[in-house]
Structures are given as structure tokens and as C-alpha cells.
Write an enzyme that holds these catalytic residues in place. Structure first.
Site, short mmCIF file in Angstrom:
data_model
loop_
_atom_site.label_atom_id
_atom_site.label_comp_id
_atom_site.label_asym_id
_atom_site.label_seq_id
_atom_site.Cartn_x
_atom_site.Cartn_y
_atom_site.Cartn_z
N SER A 138 3.05 60.26 58.19
CA SER A 138 3.86 61.20 58.96
C SER A 138 3.94 62.51 58.20
CB SER A 138 5.27 60.63 59.16
OG SER A 138 6.15 61.60 59.69
N TYR A 151 13.61 58.14 55.62
CA TYR A 151 12.26 58.11 56.19
C TYR A 151 11.32 58.97 55.37
CZ TYR A 151 8.68 58.06 59.86
OH TYR A 151 7.51 57.89 60.57
#
Length: 261
Positions: A138, A151
Site C-alpha cells: 500500500s 496500518y
């Protein structure tokens, strides 16, 4: 020409499902892996894809997957999509159980999968073919943002794992590819992250012109796997045009400067 086999994790929805379908359409023998057996069966019925239900955070499931694949035949590529995010709290307010789950799902599950399936990839490459390891990380691995600490940390950990692995496999005919998407509108990722709050999840994408969708990421993965064997896409960072950076997202129609009216 021998059909190449790709194992795609997270195949029950989103990017994983789109990737499994895209690879099957380009002639791959695909094995879809995910926790939800009923969703996998829908994928198998609709697209003729082999499936195996496994939770990659469970070492027993990973071992069972490796054993099943060994008996099934050669594995040429592994696409690790499974993972996820939990919560958007500030670091000081974060839930340790959420952070622990994100590390398990994004980092430790990836390490387990590599450890379990790398011998089979090596066997395929020794038989005269190259092999591939593709990881969907990501842009959260590259740039921190408020509310993303857990995250950010988990995806940065996964990205570092990928980079170290590429160095460790140098000299072997195994490509190591990292795909790092920005804003992708899928049916479950943000909804799960926001603990089922559909209204809040929809606001993330509100008024964003053409966010990425799962099929966009799947197209890039398929290109990476179908590229000539000597071509390695070390890192592909992809975002919608409306997202110039993790913190800079245009909402509303995109217009050339001077044509705002």
C-alpha cells in the site's frame, strides 16, 4: 507449453478476486485462497478456478495449503493480496488488539506464506521455468497519515520484508514484485476498517472522480506476471489521478486549470 500455476490469496473479494479472474482469463491455472469457503466456491463455480480455504494467520492452515499444493502440482507464482486494516484511531488511542491483528495479517502471514511456498517456487524454477512472488502492499507503507499509524506500521513492515526478500533471492530465477496502491474503492476494505459503518465508508470515496477499482490493480499484477521473464517490476506505486499523495485527494470533477466554471 506448460500452463503456469498462480496461487492468489485474498481471493474471496476485492483485489484478490479480481486478480484471480484476470489471471485465469490470460491462461493461468489459478488457485484462489481465502478464509471464506462459501465465497471461494462462488468464484470456482463462476470462473472455473481451483480454491482452497485457509486463514493465513493460522500456521496449521498455511501448512495444510502447502501440502495440498505440493500434491496438486507445480507452483510458478504466488500473489499475496490477503491483509487488511483495522481502525483509524490516533496512535495514543489505538487498540493493541487491532495493531496485533494488522501485524499478523500483513506481516507474519506474508512471512509464513513465503516460507511455506518458496520451496515449491524453487522447484518450478529448477525445472526450467522462472517463478514469481508478488505482494500487494500500500502507499500507506510509504507515507504516514493521521489515524493510519497501525496500518502504516504493518504495511511498512510488509514492504521491508519484500525488499529484504528480493535481496536474499538475488541470483535465483525468482522475480519479487511489490504493488503499492493508493485509494482503491472495493466493497469491503474500508467497510471492514471502519467496523461496518457503511455511511463512514462511503464518505471516504465521496466526490472522488474515478478512484481505482480492484480490476485496475489486477491489470497491473497480470502485466507483471505476463511480462518477459527477465523483466522485474520491483515496485509499482499506483493511485487514481485525483490522488496526488496520501494526504492530497481532489474531490469533485477534475478540470484543467482556468476551466473551473
Amino acid at each position: 507449453m506448460t500452463t503456469r500455476t498462480a496461487v492468489v490469496t485474498g481471493a474471496s473479494s476485492g483485489i484478490g478476486r479480481a486478480t484471480a479472474i484476470a489471471l485465469a482469463k490470460t491462461g493461468w491455472d489459478v488457485v484462489g485462497v481465502a478464509r471464506r469457503a462459501e465465497r471461494l466456491q462462488e468464484l470456482a463455480d463462476a470462473h472455473g478456478i481451483a480454491v482452497f480455504a485457509a486463514d493465513l494467520t493460522d500456521p496449521t492452515d498455511v501448512a495444510a495449503l502447502a501440502d495440498w499444493l505440493q500434491k496438486r502440482g507445480a507452483v510458478h507464482s504466488v500473489v499475496q493480496v490477503a491483509g487488511g486494516a483495522a481502525g483509524t484511531e490516533r496512535v495514543e488511542d489505538g487498540r493493541p488488539e487491532d495493531w496485533e491483528w494488522m501485524f499478523q495479517a500483513n506481516v507474519l502471514a506474508t512471512q509464513r506464506l513465503v516460507s511455506a511456498l518458496l520451496p515449491q517456487l524453487r522447484a518450478a524454477s529448477a525445472a526450467g521455468s522462472h517463478a514469481d512472488l508478488v505482494f500487494v502492499t500500500s502507499t500507506a507503507a510509504q507515507t504516514a497519515y493521521p489515524g493510519g499509524g497501525g496500518y502504516n506500521a504493518a504495511k511498512a513492515g510488509e514492504s521491508m520484508l519484500v525488499q529484504a526478500l528480493r535481496l536474499e533471492l538475488n541470483g535465483e530465477p525468482i522475480r519479487v514484485v511489490e504493488i503499492a496502491p493508493g485509494l482503491v474503492h472495493t466493497e469491503e476494505f474500508t467497510l471492514n476498517r471502519l467496523r461496518g459503518d457503511d455511511a463512514a465508508a462511503q464518505k471516504v470515496y465521496q466526490d472522488v472522480e474515478a478512484p481505482l477499482v480492484a480490476e485496475d490493480v489486477a491489470d497491473v499484477i497480470a502485466y507483471a506476471l505476463n511480462a518477459p521473464a527477465h523483466v522485474n517490476l520491483d515496485l509499482v506505486t499506483m493511485r487514481p489521478v485525483a490522488q496526488a499523495a496520501a494526504h492530497l485527494l481532489a474531490r469533485g470533477p477534475l478540470r484543467p486549470r482556468g476551466y473551473e466554471s
